[in-house]
Motif scaffolding. Structure first.
Motif, PDB file in Angstrom:
ATOM      1  N   VAL A  74       1.720  -0.050  -8.310  1.00  0.00           N
ATOM      2  CA  VAL A  74       1.932   0.930  -9.362  1.00  0.00           C
ATOM      3  C   VAL A  74       1.560   2.313  -8.825  1.00  0.00           C
ATOM      4  O   VAL A  74       0.450   2.517  -8.329  1.00  0.00           O
ATOM      5  CB  VAL A  74       1.080   0.598 -10.610  1.00  0.00           C
ATOM      6  CG1 VAL A  74       1.257   1.658 -11.676  1.00  0.00           C
ATOM      7  CG2 VAL A  74       1.452  -0.777 -11.145  1.00  0.00           C
ATOM      8  N   VAL A  75       2.512   3.223  -8.907  1.00  0.00           N
ATOM      9  CA  VAL A  75       2.309   4.579  -8.396  1.00  0.00           C
ATOM     10  C   VAL A  75       2.840   5.556  -9.433  1.00  0.00           C
ATOM     11  O   VAL A  75       3.906   5.339 -10.013  1.00  0.00           O
ATOM     12  CB  VAL A  75       3.059   4.789  -7.055  1.00  0.00           C
ATOM     13  CG1 VAL A  75       2.843   6.192  -6.531  1.00  0.00           C
ATOM     14  CG2 VAL A  75       2.623   3.758  -6.029  1.00  0.00           C
ATOM     15  N   HIS A  76       2.109   6.639  -9.635  1.00  0.00           N
ATOM     16  CA  HIS A  76       2.533   7.689 -10.557  1.00  0.00           C
ATOM     17  C   HIS A  76       2.467   9.022  -9.814  1.00  0.00           C
ATOM     18  O   HIS A  76       1.578   9.214  -8.977  1.00  0.00           O
ATOM     19  CB  HIS A  76       1.616   7.712 -11.786  1.00  0.00           C
ATOM     20  CG  HIS A  76       2.147   8.563 -12.881  1.00  0.00           C
ATOM     21  ND1 HIS A  76       1.928   9.921 -12.923  1.00  0.00           N
ATOM     22  CD2 HIS A  76       2.905   8.256 -13.956  1.00  0.00           C
ATOM     23  CE1 HIS A  76       2.518  10.422 -13.996  1.00  0.00           C
ATOM     24  NE2 HIS A  76       3.124   9.431 -14.640  1.00  0.00           N
ATOM     25  N   PRO A  77       3.382   9.942 -10.105  1.00  0.00           N
ATOM     26  CA  PRO A  77       3.357  11.229  -9.402  1.00  0.00           C
ATOM     27  C   PRO A  77       2.004  11.937  -9.433  1.00  0.00           C
ATOM     28  O   PRO A  77       1.631  12.601  -8.464  1.00  0.00           O
ATOM     29  CB  PRO A  77       4.432  12.052 -10.121  1.00  0.00           C
ATOM     30  CG  PRO A  77       5.412  11.020 -10.589  1.00  0.00           C
ATOM     31  CD  PRO A  77       4.563   9.832 -10.981  1.00  0.00           C
ATOM     32  N   SER A 111       0.117  -5.700  -5.164  1.00  0.00           N
ATOM     33  CA  SER A 111       0.181  -7.125  -4.845  1.00  0.00           C
ATOM     34  C   SER A 111       1.121  -7.323  -3.659  1.00  0.00           C
ATOM     35  O   SER A 111       1.474  -6.376  -2.971  1.00  0.00           O
ATOM     36  CB  SER A 111       0.685  -7.894  -6.068  1.00  0.00           C
ATOM     37  OG  SER A 111       2.020  -7.520  -6.359  1.00  0.00           O
ATOM     38  N   VAL A 112       1.561  -8.557  -3.466  1.00  0.00           N
ATOM     39  CA  VAL A 112       2.449  -8.841  -2.335  1.00  0.00           C
ATOM     40  C   VAL A 112       3.841  -8.257  -2.517  1.00  0.00           C
ATOM     41  O   VAL A 112       4.582  -8.118  -1.553  1.00  0.00           O
ATOM     42  CB  VAL A 112       2.571 -10.357  -2.059  1.00  0.00           C
ATOM     43  CG1 VAL A 112       1.246 -10.918  -1.608  1.00  0.00           C
ATOM     44  CG2 VAL A 112       3.095 -11.107  -3.257  1.00  0.00           C
ATOM     45  N   ASN A 113       4.208  -7.886  -3.747  1.00  0.00           N
ATOM     46  CA  ASN A 113       5.559  -7.358  -3.937  1.00  0.00           C
ATOM     47  C   ASN A 113       5.656  -6.167  -4.885  1.00  0.00           C
ATOM     48  O   ASN A 113       6.757  -5.792  -5.280  1.00  0.00           O
ATOM     49  CB  ASN A 113       6.511  -8.467  -4.394  1.00  0.00           C
ATOM     50  CG  ASN A 113       6.108  -9.057  -5.726  1.00  0.00           C
ATOM     51  OD1 ASN A 113       5.124  -8.662  -6.322  1.00  0.00           O
ATOM     52  ND2 ASN A 113       6.886 -10.018  -6.186  1.00  0.00           N
ATOM     53  N   GLU A 167      13.007   0.087  -8.349  1.00  0.00           N
ATOM     54  CA  GLU A 167      11.788   0.826  -8.695  1.00  0.00           C
ATOM     55  C   GLU A 167      11.452   1.850  -7.615  1.00  0.00           C
ATOM     56  O   GLU A 167      11.016   2.964  -7.921  1.00  0.00           O
ATOM     57  CB  GLU A 167      10.610  -0.136  -8.892  1.00  0.00           C
ATOM     58  CG  GLU A 167      10.728  -1.019 -10.115  1.00  0.00           C
ATOM     59  CD  GLU A 167      11.589  -2.272  -9.892  1.00  0.00           C
ATOM     60  OE1 GLU A 167      12.010  -2.551  -8.729  1.00  0.00           O
ATOM     61  OE2 GLU A 167      11.866  -2.965 -10.884  1.00  0.00           O
ATOM     62  N   ASP A 168      11.659   1.489  -6.342  1.00  0.00           N
ATOM     63  CA  ASP A 168      11.430   2.429  -5.242  1.00  0.00           C
ATOM     64  C   ASP A 168      12.342   3.645  -5.379  1.00  0.00           C
ATOM     65  O   ASP A 168      11.920   4.788  -5.175  1.00  0.00           O
ATOM     66  CB  ASP A 168      11.683   1.767  -3.884  1.00  0.00           C
ATOM     67  CG  ASP A 168      10.697   0.664  -3.540  1.00  0.00           C
ATOM     68  OD1 ASP A 168       9.599   0.623  -4.125  1.00  0.00           O
ATOM     69  OD2 ASP A 168      11.047  -0.166  -2.673  1.00  0.00           O
ATOM     70  N   LYS A 169      13.590   3.399  -5.732  1.00  0.00           N
ATOM     71  CA  LYS A 169      14.557   4.487  -5.887  1.00  0.00           C
ATOM     72  C   LYS A 169      14.174   5.394  -7.051  1.00  0.00           C
ATOM     73  O   LYS A 169      14.242   6.621  -6.939  1.00  0.00           O
ATOM     74  CB  LYS A 169      15.969   3.917  -6.098  1.00  0.00           C
ATOM     75  CG  LYS A 169      16.506   3.196  -4.873  1.00  0.00           C
ATOM     76  CD  LYS A 169      17.822   2.510  -5.171  1.00  0.00           C
ATOM     77  CE  LYS A 169      18.296   1.678  -3.988  1.00  0.00           C
ATOM     78  NZ  LYS A 169      19.521   0.930  -4.274  1.00  0.00           N
ATOM     79  N   GLU A 170      13.760   4.799  -8.167  1.00  0.00           N
ATOM     80  CA  GLU A 170      13.361   5.592  -9.337  1.00  0.00           C
ATOM     81  C   GLU A 170      12.105   6.408  -9.044  1.00  0.00           C
ATOM     82  O   GLU A 170      12.008   7.575  -9.427  1.00  0.00           O
ATOM     83  CB  GLU A 170      13.138   4.678 -10.546  1.00  0.00           C
ATOM     84  CG  GLU A 170      14.433   4.074 -11.064  1.00  0.00           C
ATOM     85  CD  GLU A 170      14.225   2.954 -12.074  1.00  0.00           C
ATOM     86  OE1 GLU A 170      13.069   2.743 -12.525  1.00  0.00           O
ATOM     87  OE2 GLU A 170      15.225   2.285 -12.415  1.00  0.00           O
ATOM     88  N   LYS A 225       0.869  -1.176   0.000  1.00  0.00           N
ATOM     89  CA  LYS A 225       0.000   0.000   0.000  1.00  0.00           C
ATOM     90  C   LYS A 225       0.902   1.221   0.000  1.00  0.00           C
ATOM     91  O   LYS A 225       1.916   1.251   0.685  1.00  0.00           O
ATOM     92  CB  LYS A 225      -0.916   0.011   1.213  1.00  0.00           C
ATOM     93  CG  LYS A 225      -1.938  -1.114   1.151  1.00  0.00           C
ATOM     94  CD  LYS A 225      -2.974  -0.995   2.216  1.00  0.00           C
ATOM     95  CE  LYS A 225      -3.987  -2.121   2.029  1.00  0.00           C
ATOM     96  NZ  LYS A 225      -5.093  -2.004   2.949  1.00  0.00           N
ATOM     97  N   PHE A 226       0.509   2.213  -0.786  1.00  0.00           N
ATOM     98  CA  PHE A 226       1.289   3.435  -0.913  1.00  0.00           C
ATOM     99  C   PHE A 226       0.448   4.578  -0.364  1.00  0.00           C
ATOM    100  O   PHE A 226      -0.657   4.824  -0.832  1.00  0.00           O
ATOM    101  CB  PHE A 226       1.653   3.681  -2.381  1.00  0.00           C
ATOM    102  CG  PHE A 226       2.732   4.709  -2.559  1.00  0.00           C
ATOM    103  CD1 PHE A 226       4.053   4.320  -2.681  1.00  0.00           C
ATOM    104  CD2 PHE A 226       2.429   6.060  -2.590  1.00  0.00           C
ATOM    105  CE1 PHE A 226       5.064   5.261  -2.832  1.00  0.00           C
ATOM    106  CE2 PHE A 226       3.425   7.009  -2.740  1.00  0.00           C
ATOM    107  CZ  PHE A 226       4.748   6.613  -2.871  1.00  0.00           C
TER     108      PHE A 226
END
Length: 162
Positions: free
Chosen positions: A87-90, A82-84, A121-124, A60-61
């Motif tokens: 998808v998040v966009h600014p 999902s479990v890993n 992906e977290d870093k990007e 969850k974000f």
């Protein structure tokens, strides 16, 4: 409910009651008091977010919308994955910031594995959110990755400008 109902002595109704009580406890812990919470450090952000995200089984974000004194205006969930992955966009992150007139944001997501080490992906995503925040005048004060009782702070680890 079905999994919990398999325990000897627990029926479907009792299992549902237990799960409802756990959810209520999570919400109460996340809500805190009516006094505005101030984010003075990554640790303070983690104290607010750990009870809400620590035991989630899907990523969850969340975004914490902050006023000019870094006090929490509102908490919004912008994505569930999902479990890993999630998808998040600014645009989804900054939409509530604009709607509620936030002066800054702190974002966080959980790793259901319990390991808060960030992925590539977290870093990007953090880099993208930081750049977007600079352009929009709504700074990203931190991105926390919540694990099982521990967290990773992008700010503390030098990924964000001080």
């Amino acid at each position: 409910v079905a999994e919990l109902a398999k325990v000897k002595g627990l029926g479907t109704a009792k299992a549902a009651t237990i799960l409802a009580a756990l959810e209520l406890g999570k919400r109460i812990a996340a809500a805190g008091s009516q006094v505005k919470l101030k984010i003075e450090s990554p640790q303070k952000g983690a104290e607010i977010l750990l009870p809400r995200l620590r035991y989630e089984q899907h990523e969850k974000f969340l975004v914490l919308l902050l006023d000019s004194k870094n006090q929490v205006i509102r908490m919004e969930q912008v994505s569930e994955g999902s479990v890993n992955s999630s998808v998040v966009h600014p645009r989804e992150v900054f939409a509530p910031a604009l709607l509620y007139h936030a002066a800054a944001i702190l974002v966080a997501h959980n790793h259901p594995s319990g390991d808060p080490r960030p992925s590539q992906e977290d870093k990007e995503l953090t880099r993208s959110l930081n750049e977007t925040g600079i352009i929009m005048g709504i700074p990203l004060i931190d991105h926390l990755v919540i694990g099982d009782g521990i967290f990773f702070s992008f700010r503390e680890q030098g990924y964000l400008d001080k």
